[in-house]
Design an enzyme around this catalytic site. Structure first.
Site, PDB file in Angstrom:
ATOM      1  N   GLY A  14      36.440  34.972  36.577  1.00  0.00           N
ATOM      2  CA  GLY A  14      35.327  34.798  37.852  1.00  0.00           C
ATOM      3  C   GLY A  14      34.931  33.446  38.268  1.00  0.00           C
ATOM      4  O   GLY A  14      33.810  33.354  38.756  1.00  0.00           O
ATOM      5  N   ALA A  15      35.539  32.600  37.696  1.00  0.00           N
ATOM      6  CA  ALA A  15      35.511  31.152  38.007  1.00  0.00           C
ATOM      7  C   ALA A  15      35.851  30.857  39.635  1.00  0.00           C
ATOM      8  O   ALA A  15      35.276  29.976  40.027  1.00  0.00           O
ATOM      9  CB  ALA A  15      35.919  30.048  37.012  1.00  0.00           C
ATOM     10  N   SER A  73      41.377  32.697  42.032  1.00  0.00           N
ATOM     11  CA  SER A  73      42.061  33.629  43.116  1.00  0.00           C
ATOM     12  C   SER A  73      41.543  33.225  44.246  1.00  0.00           C
ATOM     13  O   SER A  73      42.381  32.969  45.136  1.00  0.00           O
ATOM     14  CB  SER A  73      41.878  35.256  42.667  1.00  0.00           C
ATOM     15  OG  SER A  73      42.067  35.519  41.441  1.00  0.00           O
ATOM     16  N   THR A  74      40.289  33.332  44.397  1.00  0.00           N
ATOM     17  CA  THR A  74      39.700  32.744  45.711  1.00  0.00           C
ATOM     18  C   THR A  74      40.356  31.471  46.177  1.00  0.00           C
ATOM     19  O   THR A  74      40.660  31.363  47.477  1.00  0.00           O
ATOM     20  CB  THR A  74      38.227  32.573  45.713  1.00  0.00           C
ATOM     21  OG1 THR A  74      37.614  33.830  45.101  1.00  0.00           O
ATOM     22  CG2 THR A  74      37.446  32.215  46.982  1.00  0.00           C
ATOM     23  N   ARG A  84      43.002  46.481  40.278  1.00  0.00           N
ATOM     24  CA  ARG A  84      41.771  46.775  41.057  1.00  0.00           C
ATOM     25  C   ARG A  84      41.955  47.416  42.625  1.00  0.00           C
ATOM     26  O   ARG A  84      42.959  47.167  43.185  1.00  0.00           O
ATOM     27  CB  ARG A  84      41.034  45.311  41.132  1.00  0.00           C
ATOM     28  CG  ARG A  84      40.760  44.810  39.729  1.00  0.00           C
ATOM     29  CD  ARG A  84      39.874  43.198  39.876  1.00  0.00           C
ATOM     30  NE  ARG A  84      39.852  42.843  38.604  1.00  0.00           N
ATOM     31  CZ  ARG A  84      40.111  41.577  38.499  1.00  0.00           C
ATOM     32  NH1 ARG A  84      40.428  40.638  39.120  1.00  0.00           N
ATOM     33  NH2 ARG A  84      40.048  41.088  36.959  1.00  0.00           N
ATOM     34  N   ARG A 106      31.159  40.731  41.718  1.00  0.00           N
ATOM     35  CA  ARG A 106      32.653  41.057  42.261  1.00  0.00           C
ATOM     36  C   ARG A 106      32.807  42.691  42.073  1.00  0.00           C
ATOM     37  O   ARG A 106      33.745  43.291  42.743  1.00  0.00           O
ATOM     38  CB  ARG A 106      33.582  40.420  41.336  1.00  0.00           C
ATOM     39  CG  ARG A 106      35.091  40.397  41.957  1.00  0.00           C
ATOM     40  CD  ARG A 106      35.889  39.295  41.194  1.00  0.00           C
ATOM     41  NE  ARG A 106      35.871  39.978  39.706  1.00  0.00           N
ATOM     42  CZ  ARG A 106      36.931  39.217  39.025  1.00  0.00           C
ATOM     43  NH1 ARG A 106      37.352  38.079  39.306  1.00  0.00           N
ATOM     44  NH2 ARG A 106      37.381  39.736  37.850  1.00  0.00           N
ATOM     45  N   ARG A 130      34.784  39.393  28.901  1.00  0.00           N
ATOM     46  CA  ARG A 130      35.178  38.257  29.660  1.00  0.00           C
ATOM     47  C   ARG A 130      34.186  37.038  29.420  1.00  0.00           C
ATOM     48  O   ARG A 130      34.515  35.915  29.412  1.00  0.00           O
ATOM     49  CB  ARG A 130      35.187  38.678  31.281  1.00  0.00           C
ATOM     50  CG  ARG A 130      36.584  39.374  31.445  1.00  0.00           C
ATOM     51  CD  ARG A 130      36.726  40.173  32.639  1.00  0.00           C
ATOM     52  NE  ARG A 130      37.789  40.950  32.710  1.00  0.00           N
ATOM     53  CZ  ARG A 130      38.839  40.714  33.220  1.00  0.00           C
ATOM     54  NH1 ARG A 130      38.974  39.762  33.910  1.00  0.00           N
ATOM     55  NH2 ARG A 130      39.947  41.596  33.226  1.00  0.00           N
TER      56      ARG A 130
END
Ligand code: ADP
Ligand code: 5GP
Length: 202
Positions: free
Chosen positions: A19-20, A23-24, A49, A142, A153
């Protein structure tokens, strides 16, 4: 087998809490520099997902298949994360290196430790959230996790945030607060390797 290339660009390991924003940032980088980076597609036992493609985001496999790959010595590292198994195969790295691209690996902190025992010699970058509260909010927004998976997580994130502060683990720690700023920092540390790949194409 030798994964540490004598020539060619250095691989890059991206790590940091789920979540940091790994991937973005990665997707943005690969879009801006098409034909420069290649993603090392990991194996995982978690479910895809929405929008994730088998063979592109991950090789989605059963625990049996994963264990088989481990037993056959096909993986350079593997770890259990949030109730699922993840691992990097030698061939996923070799596929990228054979094309002379910068190989990007997205692995958790256990992966970082295990890769340090190999001859891969990557640049280690940690992507960190501004705070636990913001991380939790991003993970919730997300909408990919169940409450149980989210809590796991967040627990892993606490450990990651502690360990990544240790001196010498990462070449660079980027706090992903403002996305554009984080992206510029990521780019600036990679610019030399990017240049190498671009020059080789001329
Ligand atoms: P990771 O790959 O590290 O698990 P993601 O790239 O999926 O993380 O990012 C987690 C969520 O946070 C995504 O929904 C993404 O759109 C969002 N996000 C990423 N970076 C930022 C940022 N700088 N500011 C706000 N939201 C962000
Ligand atoms: P996600 O399920 O959100 O895609 O990934 C969860 C965590 O697993 C992230 O921290 C990600 O970096 C890590 N991960 C993904 N692939 C691998 C891998 O091949 N090896 C290891 N050790 N971790 C991985």
């Amino acid at each position: 087998m030798n994964l540490g290339q004598m020539s060619g660009p250095r691989p890059v390991v991206l790590s940091g809490p789920s979540g940091a924003g790994k991937s973005t940032l990665l997707k943005r980088l690969m879009k801006e520099y098409e034909g420069v980076f290649g993603f090392s597609v990991s194996h995982t036992t978690r479910n895809p997902r929405p929008g994730e493609e088998d063979g592109k985001d991950y090789h989605f496999v059963t625990r049996e298949k994963m264990q088989e790959a481990i037993d056959n010595n096909e993986l350079i590292e593997n770890a259990e994360f949030s109730g699922n198994m993840y691992g990097t195969s030698k061939s996923s790295i070799e596929d990228v290196q054979a094309q002379n691209l910068i190989c990007i690996l997205d692995v958790d902190i256990q992966g970082v430790r295990n890769i340090k025992e190999t001859d891969l010699n990557p640049i280690y970058i940690s992507i960190q959230p501004p705070s636990m509260e913001i991380l939790e909010q991003r993970l919730r927004d997300r909408k990919t996790e169940t409450e149980e998976s989210l809590q796991k997580r967040l627990e892993a994130a606490r450990i990651d945030m502690e360990l990544s502060k240790e001196e010498g683990v990462f070449d660079l720690v980027i706090i992903n607060d403002d996305l554009d700023e984080a992206y510029e920092k990521l780019k600036s540390v990679l610019i030399e390797e990017i240049q190498k790949v671009q020059d080789a194409k001329k």
